[in-house]
Structure formats: C-alpha cells, structure tokens
Scaffold this motif. Structure first.
Motif, PDB file in Angstrom:
ATOM      1  N   ALA A 116     -45.452 -17.568  -5.049  1.00 29.94           N
ATOM      2  CA  ALA A 116     -46.841 -17.606  -5.529  1.00 29.94           C
ATOM      3  C   ALA A 116     -46.995 -18.584  -6.692  1.00 29.94           C
ATOM      4  O   ALA A 116     -47.974 -19.345  -6.758  1.00 29.94           O
ATOM      5  N   ASN A 117     -46.031 -18.594  -7.596  1.00 29.37           N
ATOM      6  CA  ASN A 117     -46.119 -19.501  -8.745  1.00 29.37           C
ATOM      7  C   ASN A 117     -45.891 -20.951  -8.366  1.00 29.37           C
ATOM      8  O   ASN A 117     -46.271 -21.861  -9.105  1.00 29.37           O
ATOM      9  N   SER A 118     -45.277 -21.173  -7.199  1.00 29.57           N
ATOM     10  CA  SER A 118     -44.981 -22.557  -6.801  1.00 29.57           C
ATOM     11  C   SER A 118     -46.145 -23.235  -6.082  1.00 29.57           C
ATOM     12  O   SER A 118     -46.209 -24.457  -6.047  1.00 29.57           O
ATOM     13  N   VAL A 119     -47.063 -22.442  -5.502  1.00 29.06           N
ATOM     14  CA  VAL A 119     -48.079 -23.057  -4.647  1.00 29.06           C
ATOM     15  C   VAL A 119     -49.337 -23.470  -5.401  1.00 29.06           C
ATOM     16  O   VAL A 119     -50.087 -24.319  -4.922  1.00 29.06           O
ATOM     17  N   SER A 120     -49.576 -22.882  -6.572  1.00 34.09           N
ATOM     18  CA  SER A 120     -50.820 -23.214  -7.273  1.00 34.09           C
ATOM     19  C   SER A 120     -50.711 -22.837  -8.730  1.00 34.09           C
ATOM     20  O   SER A 120     -49.956 -21.922  -9.105  1.00 34.09           O
ATOM     21  N   ASP A 121     -51.457 -23.547  -9.561  1.00 35.85           N
ATOM     22  CA  ASP A 121     -51.520 -23.191 -10.975  1.00 35.85           C
ATOM     23  C   ASP A 121     -52.771 -22.373 -11.279  1.00 35.85           C
ATOM     24  O   ASP A 121     -53.103 -22.167 -12.439  1.00 35.85           O
ATOM     25  N   ILE A 122     -53.452 -21.870 -10.243  1.00 38.82           N
ATOM     26  CA  ILE A 122     -54.681 -21.118 -10.481  1.00 38.82           C
ATOM     27  C   ILE A 122     -54.406 -19.807 -11.195  1.00 38.82           C
ATOM     28  O   ILE A 122     -55.189 -19.336 -12.002  1.00 38.82           O
ATOM     29  N   PHE A 123     -53.267 -19.202 -10.878  1.00 36.41           N
ATOM     30  CA  PHE A 123     -52.798 -18.056 -11.662  1.00 36.41           C
ATOM     31  C   PHE A 123     -51.274 -18.065 -11.624  1.00 36.41           C
ATOM     32  O   PHE A 123     -50.668 -18.677 -10.756  1.00 36.41           O
ATOM     33  N   GLN A 124     -50.676 -17.369 -12.560  1.00 39.05           N
ATOM     34  CA  GLN A 124     -49.221 -17.244 -12.625  1.00 39.05           C
ATOM     35  C   GLN A 124     -48.855 -15.762 -12.692  1.00 39.05           C
ATOM     36  O   GLN A 124     -49.559 -14.959 -13.309  1.00 39.05           O
ATOM     37  N   ILE A 125     -47.753 -15.417 -12.028  1.00 40.34           N
ATOM     38  CA  ILE A 125     -47.288 -14.040 -12.013  1.00 40.34           C
ATOM     39  C   ILE A 125     -46.092 -13.913 -12.942  1.00 40.34           C
ATOM     40  O   ILE A 125     -45.193 -14.759 -12.933  1.00 40.34           O
ATOM     41  N   ASP A 126     -46.088 -12.870 -13.756  1.00 36.58           N
ATOM     42  CA  ASP A 126     -45.000 -12.639 -14.696  1.00 36.58           C
ATOM     43  C   ASP A 126     -43.787 -12.019 -14.000  1.00 36.58           C
ATOM     44  O   ASP A 126     -43.898 -11.443 -12.915  1.00 36.58           O
ATOM     45  N   GLU A 127     -42.656 -12.101 -14.709  1.00 32.96           N
ATOM     46  CA  GLU A 127     -41.467 -11.405 -14.216  1.00 32.96           C
ATOM     47  C   GLU A 127     -41.565  -9.908 -14.476  1.00 32.96           C
ATOM     48  O   GLU A 127     -40.954  -9.099 -13.781  1.00 32.96           O
ATOM     49  N   ARG A 128     -42.334  -9.532 -15.480  1.00 37.84           N
ATOM     50  CA  ARG A 128     -42.407  -8.125 -15.843  1.00 37.84           C
ATOM     51  C   ARG A 128     -43.707  -7.874 -16.597  1.00 37.84           C
ATOM     52  O   ARG A 128     -44.479  -8.805 -16.844  1.00 37.84           O
ATOM     53  N   PHE A 129     -43.949  -6.625 -16.966  1.00 40.80           N
ATOM     54  CA  PHE A 129     -45.114  -6.251 -17.767  1.00 40.80           C
ATOM     55  C   PHE A 129     -44.594  -5.573 -19.044  1.00 40.80           C
ATOM     56  O   PHE A 129     -44.510  -4.354 -19.118  1.00 40.80           O
ATOM     57  N   PRO A 130     -44.226  -6.369 -20.047  1.00 39.35           N
ATOM     58  CA  PRO A 130     -43.585  -5.810 -21.235  1.00 39.35           C
ATOM     59  C   PRO A 130     -44.572  -5.123 -22.169  1.00 39.35           C
ATOM     60  O   PRO A 130     -45.796  -5.244 -22.019  1.00 39.35           O
ATOM     61  N   GLN A 131     -44.050  -4.438 -23.152  1.00 41.72           N
ATOM     62  CA  GLN A 131     -44.884  -3.774 -24.143  1.00 41.72           C
ATOM     63  C   GLN A 131     -45.740  -4.775 -24.895  1.00 41.72           C
ATOM     64  O   GLN A 131     -46.871  -4.487 -25.281  1.00 41.72           O
ATOM     65  N   GLU A 132     -45.196  -5.983 -25.068  1.00 40.91           N
ATOM     66  CA  GLU A 132     -45.952  -7.026 -25.768  1.00 40.91           C
ATOM     67  C   GLU A 132     -47.278  -7.321 -25.056  1.00 40.91           C
ATOM     68  O   GLU A 132     -48.315  -7.481 -25.695  1.00 40.91           O
ATOM     69  N   LYS A 133     -47.250  -7.369 -23.731  1.00 37.18           N
ATOM     70  CA  LYS A 133     -48.468  -7.662 -22.986  1.00 37.18           C
ATOM     71  C   LYS A 133     -49.429  -6.475 -23.024  1.00 37.18           C
ATOM     72  O   LYS A 133     -50.651  -6.657 -23.084  1.00 37.18           O
ATOM     73  N   MET A 134     -48.892  -5.268 -23.011  1.00 33.24           N
ATOM     74  CA  MET A 134     -49.764  -4.099 -23.129  1.00 33.24           C
ATOM     75  C   MET A 134     -50.464  -4.104 -24.482  1.00 33.24           C
ATOM     76  O   MET A 134     -51.666  -3.827 -24.583  1.00 33.24           O
ATOM     77  N   ASN A 135     -49.728  -4.453 -25.541  1.00 31.68           N
ATOM     78  CA  ASN A 135     -50.350  -4.541 -26.866  1.00 31.68           C
ATOM     79  C   ASN A 135     -51.428  -5.612 -26.901  1.00 31.68           C
ATOM     80  O   ASN A 135     -52.475  -5.441 -27.543  1.00 31.68           O
ATOM     81  N   LEU A 136     -51.182  -6.738 -26.232  1.00 36.50           N
ATOM     82  CA  LEU A 136     -52.192  -7.794 -26.139  1.00 36.50           C
ATOM     83  C   LEU A 136     -53.466  -7.254 -25.494  1.00 36.50           C
ATOM     84  O   LEU A 136     -54.576  -7.474 -26.004  1.00 36.50           O
TER      85      LEU A 136
END
Length: 634
Positions: free
Chosen positions: A173-193
């Motif tokens: 998915a990350n190779s075909v387009s830059d319209i969105f990017q998928i993370d490797e994980r959903f860390p606490q840092e992103k939840m805080n964001l």
C-alpha cells in the motif's frame, strides 16, 4: 514500483484517481510482490503445476471410485431390504400353509421367500461384500496416497508459505501511492497526538475491545481503523413445543355418534436477557479544518442508479429542507440549504451546527466528489455513515466488515502456486479498495487536503505500546489463558497499563465472559381443545464472570525479525510464546516482583550485538577468502 503521485487541493477527484491510477497500480504491485516472494522461495512453479495436475487426476479417480463404492453400498442396502422382505414372506407363507383354503398360496409364498432370501444372502455375502471390501481397501490406499502427495507438495511449498508476512499489505500500500501512508504500529505517542491535538475521546465503551487495528496518515493528518468487539445484553428468543391430543364426538348424517382423536402441536416463545457479541469496524481521522463544525450523515437508503427514484427522493427532501430552515429560523438559529439540493438530499447532514464552516468544507468540488462516492461510480456506493465532531471525523461502512485486515496465513489453504497467486492479489486488491473508500469521504474534501497536520511534541511517555495495540495483541493470544473457567461464552478483553520493564510494557488484562445455566419456563398457550396448556421452553440464564491476568508485550525490531527469525522463534517457542504480527506477548504475574520477562529482556538486549558480531565475522571470512584467492592468482 515508485509510488504514484497525486495532486491535492481544489483539483483532486478521489474516484477518478482510484479508477484511473490506483486500482491498476495495486494489482501490479501485488503481482510483483508475489513474484518476488516466489523467486526468493526457490519454489519451481512448473514443477508445482505438474504435481497439482497429478494430484487432481488422482483426486478425480478417487472421486469416481468413491461413487462406485457408494453405489454398491446402496445396492447392498436394497438387497438387505429384499432379504428381510423375503424372510417375512416366508414366515407368512409358513403360517397360512396349514389352512386348506390358502395352502397353495402359502406354499408359493414360502418357496419364493426361501429362494429369494437365499439368493439375496448369497449376493450380499459372496458378491457385494467382497466388492465393497475390496473397494474400501483401495479407497483407503488412495486416500493415503493423496495425503502423501499433498504432504509432498506442502513440503516443497514451505519456503513460499513462510515468505508471507504480517506487513505485506502495508509495504504494498505504501509503495503504490503517496495519498496516504500506513504505519507499522499504533504507538502510545500517536494516541496522545489524537487525544491532545485532535481532542479524540475514546470510542470504546467499558465492555468494548479492539480486535484488529491499522493506522496511518493522510498528508500528515492521522487516521486509524479499528475493529471494535462489543458485548451488549439483549433479549434472546427461545422457543418450545408441546403436542396435545383430545377426543371429540361427532354425529354423522345418519345420526350415528362417532369419536375421533385429534392432535395438535402447540408452539411458544420466551424472551430472556443474554449477551450478544458483535464486531464493528470504524475509521477515525483527525483534521484541524472546520474545527467548530459537527454533523452526521447516514446512507440515504435508495437506489441512486434509478433516476426516477433519485428525482423523487430529492424532491421529497427539498420539502424537508424548507421545513428545517423555517424551524431553525423560528428558534433564532440559521440553517440555509445549499443550492445543490441533490447533494443536500443524498448527503443529509441536516444536523450541522456551523453553516459558515460547513460551506468552507463542502465547496462545489467537495459536493461533486461526495456525490460520486454516494452514487457508486466506483467503489461500494452509499454504504457509509460519516460523523464529524470538531476535529475528529469518523466513517463506518458495510464493506469494511468484509474486507478489514490482511490474513498472511491465507497461503496455507492452497497447494497450487497459481491459485495462491490469485488469492494473494485479490486479497490485497480488495483490502486496499476497502481502506481507500473508507478514507475517500475525507479525500473528497479539498480543505482537508490543504490543512496542515497539528503539531505535537511527544514527551517521554515511559511506554511505547498503546492500549488499543495491546488489546489487539491479547485478542490474538490463546483465549483460554484469559477466560474465567466458568465462562461459557465469548469474552471481552480490556487492558490496563501497569508499567514498563526494560523495553516491555506490562498490562493487566481483564476478561469478561458469562457463565450459562439451563432453565425451563412454562408458557400458557390456548389449544384446539379450548384449554390452556403449559408449553415448556428451555432457556439460559447468563451471569457475568471475570478474570484478571498479566501480560508483557514488546515490539520486535524489524532487524531482529529479518536477521534472526529462526533463532528468535526457536527461543520464543521454548517459552511457549507465539509472536503476533511484530509483537511478543509474554504471560507475567500482576505483582511488582519478578515479572517473568527479564530473561527475555536480556535476550533482546544482547540480540542486536550478537547479530552485528555475526555479520562482522562473515565479512572477515569473505575478505580472508578473497585475499587467499588473490594470492593464488585466481
């Protein structure tokens, strides 16, 4: 392949972009990924095709011979029936042969019964049983041969089976387009964001859990997609039946009195509270555009391809819009319908609370894009609901219930490389399409694409794994470890962060399930005899039961997975641990003492160092070999 670029802002059309570029790009990338896996695995596709053809020929022979065996068993059953019938005829003949008036008939019945019985017995014993025994033995030999052939094919395919990884979809998915990017994980840092910058409030209720998870960003603005497993108490319908009989008298046309026995089966239903478990996919997106606006929309529920039905629906909604405008004016508020009444009718965001920001968001292009989505020119049509509450946006769709996550163990169900290739490509294609059209309502709005992401300066959190990620991991573990022994239903797993040991986060895992006890109630039902009868209905009484266990979770580094996968998995298997995606869950006590994972921490801490040492030694060996060759003049 290089990611395709897309323009943002006031020229972007998400439907055309998918149709003209993305769909083909995803297919191409999925095919390429499979071919790369196939090449690295060393599996010979031609040999596999030949093996599969031989297997199918054997399976066809097995199926044909199996039908013959079934046919013979059917004939044997028919002969047994004739044998029993012959015995009965012979017995009846023997009973009436002594009567002068029926002697001849009795003799005939006796002789026919004996002859037929002996003939059927001999056919069964000497012909059918022998053939069936022989075919059974051949059938078992063929089954063993087929299992041997399947095992050989699987052994040859093992390197290809093992090449599929949990992050295959993310990489493609990350190779075909830059319209969105998928993370490797959903860390606490992103939840805080999400919580501190976008004011995200937890979607989960107390009896909800996350069983699947994917996160990423659209131009820096974060999104995550979760499957929420929930439990609710509902009334469950139970049914029961009772057969009754009674005697009735009646008088015929000649005045004679007769009696007859009538029967009737009475049916009853009973409702009793019990748990129901459901899984609901939700996509959440944070964006700072129109921060004071909230609204909701639901599928309009009509066939938008039917022009007549569409015109009728829009005309009806025009009346609702006028009524809504008049109602809000009387209340001293503002509600001004857009000039594009078709958009207003099909989008249906009548509960919006900020007219100015609604118009900033839904420009003519945004309206056009949204109508294309709803009318289903591409994608899944009007199967989504959308909510906006300030800077948090939410989409739920029917299609995401079917296509939500990547199953990297799918390959085990195939013996054919060609069939495996087709299944892999189709899975990637449909999953990408499902995710894209969950994000499409956000992509359809130009202002969202032109709004910068909120800035966040992460502090030292002391933990890396978010509660959502932890719930996803524990839901992938053996459910028996967490469930209360009295639990007879599915369970809901919730987590509570306890602390960090080394680089592993510790959680208390709370399990909620239900014990079940069978009960019987009696429901009075009027019968045809004019009386009420108590019909028994069995039902279950459910009581909540809980349990709490500890677990420590650590994320594996990609380097560790790449360079020491076998050693790492061997070590973990000795601990009774199964990695879940890129996470290592380890059972641990809940107290603050020895957590049981310290030896695992030591293993991880020294792992990178040992890997680097091995790589350095390999490099030295290669250099020594080259120097030796140089000295030899080769």
């Amino acid at each position: 392949m290089a990611a395709t670029k897309r323009s943002t802002g006031d020229t972007f059309d998400p439907v055309d972009y998918y149709r003209q570029q993305l769909d083909g790009a995803v297919l191409e990338a999925a095919k390429k990924a499979f071919e790369e896996k196939l090449a690295r695995s060393g599996v010979n596709e031609d040999e596999n095709a030949s093996d599969c053809r031989k297997l199918r020929r054997k399976e066809q022979i097995h199926e044909t011979e199996g039908k013959k065996l079934s046919s013979l068993k059917g004939w044997r059953g028919f002969c047994i029936f004739l044998l029993v019938a012959a015995i009965i005829v012979a017995i009846l003949g023997g009973l009436i042969v002594g009567d002068e008036g029926t002697r001849l008939a009795g003799i005939i019945m006796l002789v026919v019964g004996i002859v037929l019985g002996i003939a059927m017995f001999l056919v069964i014993l000497l012909v059918l049983n022998d053939k069936i025994r022989k075919l059974n033995a051949e059938n078992q030999d063929r089954e063993r041969e087929l299992e041997r052939m399947r095992a050989e094919i699987r052994a040859k395919l093992a390197p290809l089976y093992n090449s599929f990884r949990w992050d295959d979809f993310k990489v493609i998915a990350n190779s075909v387009s830059d319209i969105f990017q998928i993370d490797e994980r959903f860390p606490q840092e992103k939840m805080n964001l999400m919580q501190e910058i976008y004011s995200y409030g937890d979607l989960l209720e107390e009896e909800d859990s996350v069983v699947a998870l994917m996160s990423g960003d659209i131009g820096g603005n974060p999104f995550f997609r979760i499957a929420i497993k929930g439990e609710r108490i509902v009334d469950i319908r139970y049914t029961g039946s009772l057969t009754i009989s009674w005697t009735e008298r009646y008088t015929d046309s000649e005045g004679h009195v007769h009696t007859t026995v009538r029967t009737e089966t009475l049916h009853a239903e009973y409702y009793h509270p019990g748990p129901r478990f459901t899984t609901t996919p939700v996509t959440v997106y944070g964006n700072m555009a129109a921060p004071d606006l909230s609204f909701s929309r639901n599928p309009c529920g009509i066939d938008t391809s039917d022009e007549r039905e569409l015109r009728s629906f829009v005309k009806k909604e025009e009346g609702r819009l006028r009524d809504k405008s008049e109602e809000m004016t009387k209340k001293g508020k503002t509600f001004t319908p857009l000039s594009n009444t078709e958009f207003e009718a099909l989008f249906g965001a009548y509960d919006r609370d900020h007219e100015v920001q609604f118009r900033l968001l839904f420009t003519p292009l945004a309206q056009q894009n949204m109508l294309e989505l709803i009318k289903g020119k591409e994608g899944f049509g009007d199967d989504f609901l959308m909510r906006k509450a300030g800077t948090v946006n939410l989409v739920q769709s029917r299609h995401s219930s079917e296509y939500f996550s990547y199953d990297f163990l799918f390959a085990g169900g195939f013996l054919s490389v060609e069939e495996m290739r087709k299944a892999f490509v189709e899975q990637i294609r449909w999953l990408y399409k499902s995710l894209y059209f969950d994000l499409a309502p956000f992509l359809a709005i130009p202002l969202y694409q032109m709004t910068d992401a909120g800035r966040y300066d992460p502090k030292n959190l002391g933990r890396t794994i978010s509660d959502y990620e932890a719930m996803r991991v524990v839901n992938g573990m053996d459910p028996g470890y967490f469930k209360n022994p009295r639990g007879a239903t599915d369970q809901i797993l919730r987590v509570k962060y306890q602390g960090t040991v080394g680089k592993s986060d510790r959680f208390a895992v709370n399990s909620l399930s239900f014990s079940r006890k069978r009960e019987v109630t009696f429901v009075p039902v009027m019968g045809g005899d004019g009386h009420f009868h108590n019909v028994p209905v069995e039902y279950f009484v459910y009581e909540p039961v809980t349990a709490v266990h500890g677990v420590s979770i650590r994320r594996m580094g990609l380097g560790n997975e790449r360079y020491s996968k076998d050693a790492l998995l061997h070590y973990l298997s000795g601990k009774g641990v199964t990695p879940i995606d890129s996470f290592i869950p380890l059972r641990a006590p809940l107290d603050q003492g020895d957590c049981g994972e310290l030896d695992l921490e030591d293993y991880f801490e020294n792992l990178d160092e040992r890997i680097e040492e091995k790589i350095e030694n390999i490099d030295k060996d290669i250099e020594s070999a080259l120097e030796k060759k140089d000295k030899e003049g080769d």
